[in-house]
Design a protein around this motif. Structure first.
Motif, mmCIF file in Angstrom:
data_model
loop_
_atom_site.group_PDB
_atom_site.id
_atom_site.type_symbol
_atom_site.label_atom_id
_atom_site.label_comp_id
_atom_site.label_asym_id
_atom_site.label_seq_id
_atom_site.Cartn_x
_atom_site.Cartn_y
_atom_site.Cartn_z
ATOM 1 N N PRO A 19 0.870 -1.224 -0.096
ATOM 2 C CA PRO A 19 -0.067 -0.045 0.016
ATOM 3 C C PRO A 19 0.867 1.128 -0.005
ATOM 4 N N ALA A 20 0.697 2.191 -0.970
ATOM 5 C CA ALA A 20 1.759 3.391 -1.104
ATOM 6 C C ALA A 20 0.566 4.658 -1.101
ATOM 7 N N GLY A 21 -0.522 4.512 -1.205
ATOM 8 C CA GLY A 21 -1.260 5.948 -1.281
ATOM 9 C C GLY A 21 -2.704 5.456 -1.503
ATOM 10 N N PHE A 22 -3.557 6.679 -1.137
ATOM 11 C CA PHE A 22 -5.216 6.476 -1.444
ATOM 12 C C PHE A 22 -5.675 7.823 -1.751
ATOM 13 N N LEU A 23 -6.835 7.939 -2.400
ATOM 14 C CA LEU A 23 -7.568 9.326 -2.606
ATOM 15 C C LEU A 23 -8.928 9.024 -2.437
ATOM 16 N N ILE A 24 -9.413 9.950 -1.941
ATOM 17 C CA ILE A 24 -11.003 9.949 -1.918
ATOM 18 C C ILE A 24 -11.432 11.298 -2.412
ATOM 19 N N ALA A 25 -12.446 11.155 -3.346
ATOM 20 C CA ALA A 25 -12.776 12.313 -4.197
ATOM 21 C C ALA A 25 -14.235 12.352 -4.113
ATOM 22 N N GLN A 26 -14.857 13.514 -4.364
ATOM 23 C CA GLN A 26 -16.442 13.613 -4.185
ATOM 24 C C GLN A 26 -16.823 14.381 -5.413
ATOM 25 N N PRO A 27 -17.558 13.672 -6.488
ATOM 26 C CA PRO A 27 -18.349 14.355 -7.669
ATOM 27 C C PRO A 27 -19.182 15.323 -7.192
ATOM 28 N N PHE A 28 -19.035 16.468 -7.763
ATOM 29 C CA PHE A 28 -19.575 17.826 -7.163
ATOM 30 C C PHE A 28 -21.069 18.189 -8.024
ATOM 31 N N THR A 29 -20.421 18.443 -9.181
ATOM 32 C CA THR A 29 -21.380 18.708 -10.211
ATOM 33 C C THR A 29 -20.872 17.768 -11.407
ATOM 34 N N PRO A 30 -21.802 17.821 -12.481
ATOM 35 C CA PRO A 30 -21.338 17.052 -13.762
ATOM 36 C C PRO A 30 -19.921 17.054 -14.148
ATOM 37 N N SER A 31 -19.433 18.121 -13.756
ATOM 38 C CA SER A 31 -18.096 18.694 -14.338
ATOM 39 C C SER A 31 -16.730 18.950 -13.371
ATOM 40 N N VAL A 32 -17.162 18.930 -12.309
ATOM 41 C CA VAL A 32 -16.380 19.148 -10.987
ATOM 42 C C VAL A 32 -16.167 18.133 -9.980
ATOM 43 N N ALA A 33 -15.189 17.695 -9.487
ATOM 44 C CA ALA A 33 -15.087 16.889 -8.303
ATOM 45 C C ALA A 33 -14.146 17.728 -7.027
ATOM 46 N N VAL A 34 -14.418 17.427 -6.054
ATOM 47 C CA VAL A 34 -13.593 17.956 -4.904
ATOM 48 C C VAL A 34 -12.782 16.751 -4.426
ATOM 49 N N MET A 35 -11.629 17.010 -4.131
ATOM 50 C CA MET A 35 -10.518 16.167 -3.658
ATOM 51 C C MET A 35 -10.593 16.320 -1.990
ATOM 52 N N ARG A 36 -11.276 15.431 -1.424
ATOM 53 C CA ARG A 36 -11.390 15.479 0.083
ATOM 54 C C ARG A 36 -10.218 14.973 0.904
ATOM 55 N N PHE A 37 -9.617 13.852 0.440
ATOM 56 C CA PHE A 37 -8.223 13.179 0.891
ATOM 57 C C PHE A 37 -7.531 12.517 0.114
ATOM 58 N N ALA A 38 -6.193 12.883 0.172
ATOM 59 C CA ALA A 38 -4.998 12.304 -0.473
ATOM 60 C C ALA A 38 -3.852 11.970 0.262
ATOM 61 N N LYS A 39 -3.703 10.700 0.580
ATOM 62 C CA LYS A 39 -2.486 10.272 1.658
ATOM 63 C C LYS A 39 -1.445 9.445 0.714
ATOM 64 N N GLY A 40 -0.370 9.629 1.012
ATOM 65 C CA GLY A 40 0.573 8.821 0.272
ATOM 66 C C GLY A 40 1.912 8.706 1.188
ATOM 67 N N SER A 41 2.650 7.753 1.295
ATOM 68 C CA SER A 41 3.946 7.282 1.823
ATOM 69 C C SER A 41 4.933 8.101 1.302
ATOM 70 N N ASP A 42 5.888 8.745 2.138
ATOM 71 C CA ASP A 42 7.010 9.312 1.729
ATOM 72 C C ASP A 42 7.934 8.350 0.972
ATOM 73 N N ALA A 43 7.832 7.001 1.243
ATOM 74 C CA ALA A 43 8.804 5.964 0.675
ATOM 75 C C ALA A 43 8.701 6.173 -0.932
ATOM 76 N N TYR A 44 7.395 6.417 -1.374
ATOM 77 C CA TYR A 44 7.122 6.324 -2.909
ATOM 78 C C TYR A 44 6.946 7.741 -3.392
ATOM 79 N N LYS A 45 8.158 8.313 -3.716
ATOM 80 C CA LYS A 45 8.357 9.756 -4.311
ATOM 81 C C LYS A 45 7.435 9.588 -5.714
ATOM 82 N N GLY A 46 6.591 10.610 -5.946
ATOM 83 C CA GLY A 46 5.782 10.530 -7.064
ATOM 84 C C GLY A 46 4.395 10.068 -6.950
ATOM 85 N N ILE A 47 4.198 9.437 -5.864
ATOM 86 C CA ILE A 47 2.750 8.878 -5.550
ATOM 87 C C ILE A 47 1.533 9.835 -5.662
ATOM 88 N N TYR A 48 1.730 10.849 -5.128
ATOM 89 C CA TYR A 48 0.797 12.054 -5.392
ATOM 90 C C TYR A 48 0.481 12.406 -6.804
#
Length: 293
Positions: A214-243
């Motif tokens: 496990p290196a990272g995860f994100l949770i996003a929320q579709p808000f309107t048909p064209s927009v999503a809100v990025m609620r959470f994004a977490k990644g391990s520092d061991a994997y540079k570039g994961i975000y």
């Protein structure tokens, strides 16, 4: 519905449908520039941090406290449809309406109301294409970090499920250690709850693995048909570039998505630096509206 005192109702999960229906109608009215707060999930996950209370009725609203300690009213009605006297009554024991979208201000009476805003409150708004391609000199470093990750590890992607949420929880624990945070010093409590309840909130979750770890995860929320809100994004520092890869994958696999809202930076220097580095196209200003006395 539980009985309500003059202090309103505690924000419980049983109120989700009622409040979400009102917020969904407001998102339709406000469109792409809807403030990121306008979803029940956001209120519920941070209900303790802001002491949110719900007041149903002809002018339904949420009261709470901002991060800087002010008492505010989040209107679940369109302020443009309320009279100045009604707004004054809503604000009788509160400091201001918040957040109010910029497009709403033109219909308010400046002789009875006034408004201010802070850069700390503004949402970061990006074209999804920024993350699909990382094109241009200002985003080249993001592209290079993503390519470095892909050259170093085999990346696998799985949807957030009951099984993979265990792996996401491990990433959250790693992230807390990497950032040297104790429980409660970050958004760990809200994030943990989101990992359990994301389906009930209409959120999308993805877990990322590097060589099956496990290196990272994100949770996003579709808000309107064209927009999503990025609620959470977490990644391990061991994997540079994961975000960079997580944001790229989310946008690249959703061709209809036009915009990503990364929410506000709360005035925190590290948040501000990171969010600005992805080159937002605009800042969605969110206003505090007060009654003139």
């Amino acid at each position: 519905m539980p009985s309500m005192s003059t202090e309103g109702l505690s924000l419980t999960f049983s109120l989700r449908e009622e409040i979400d229906d009102r917020m969904r109608a407001l998102r339709v009215t406000l469109g792409e520039k809807t403030p990121s707060e306008y979803a029940f999930s956001n209120l519920y996950l941070f209900r303790q941090a802001h002491d949110y209370r719900y007041f149903p009725g002809p002018l339904p609203r949420i009261t709470g406290k901002t991060y800087d300690g002010a008492r505010h009213v989040l209107p679940l009605f369109d302020p443009r449809q309320a009279s100045p006297a009604e707004l004054a009554e809503v604000l009788r024991d509160q400091d201001f309406l918040f957040p109010v979208a910029e497009d709403t201000l033109a219909s308010l009476d400046p002789s009875r109301l006034y408004w201010t805003d802070s850069p700390d409150d503004a949402d970061y708004f990006y074209p999804a294409e920024n993350f699909r391609t990382y094109r241009g000199d200002l985003l080249r470093k993001k592209y290079n970090l993503m390519q470095q990750l892909l050259a170093s590890w085999r990346i696998d992607v799985k949807p957030l499920t009951e099984d993979t949420s265990v792996d996401a929880a491990l990433v959250l624990e790693t992230w807390m250690r990497d950032k040297k945070k104790l429980p409660g010093e970050a958004d760990d409590s809200a994030c943990s709850e989101a990992l359990r309840l994301y389906r009930h909130f209409g959120m999308e979750g993805i877990v990322f693995y590097a060589d099956e770890r496990p290196a990272g995860f994100l949770i996003a929320q579709p808000f309107t048909p064209s927009v999503a809100v990025m609620r959470f994004a977490k990644g391990s520092d061991a994997y540079k570039g994961i975000y960079q890869y997580m944001f790229h994958h989310y946008c690249a696999t959703r061709s209809q998505l036009q915009w990503i809202n990364f929410e506000q930076d709360l005035g925190l220097a590290n948040f501000r630096q990171t969010k600005r580095s992805y080159q937002p196209s605009s800042m969605l200003r969110k206003f505090r509206v007060r009654v003139r006395t």
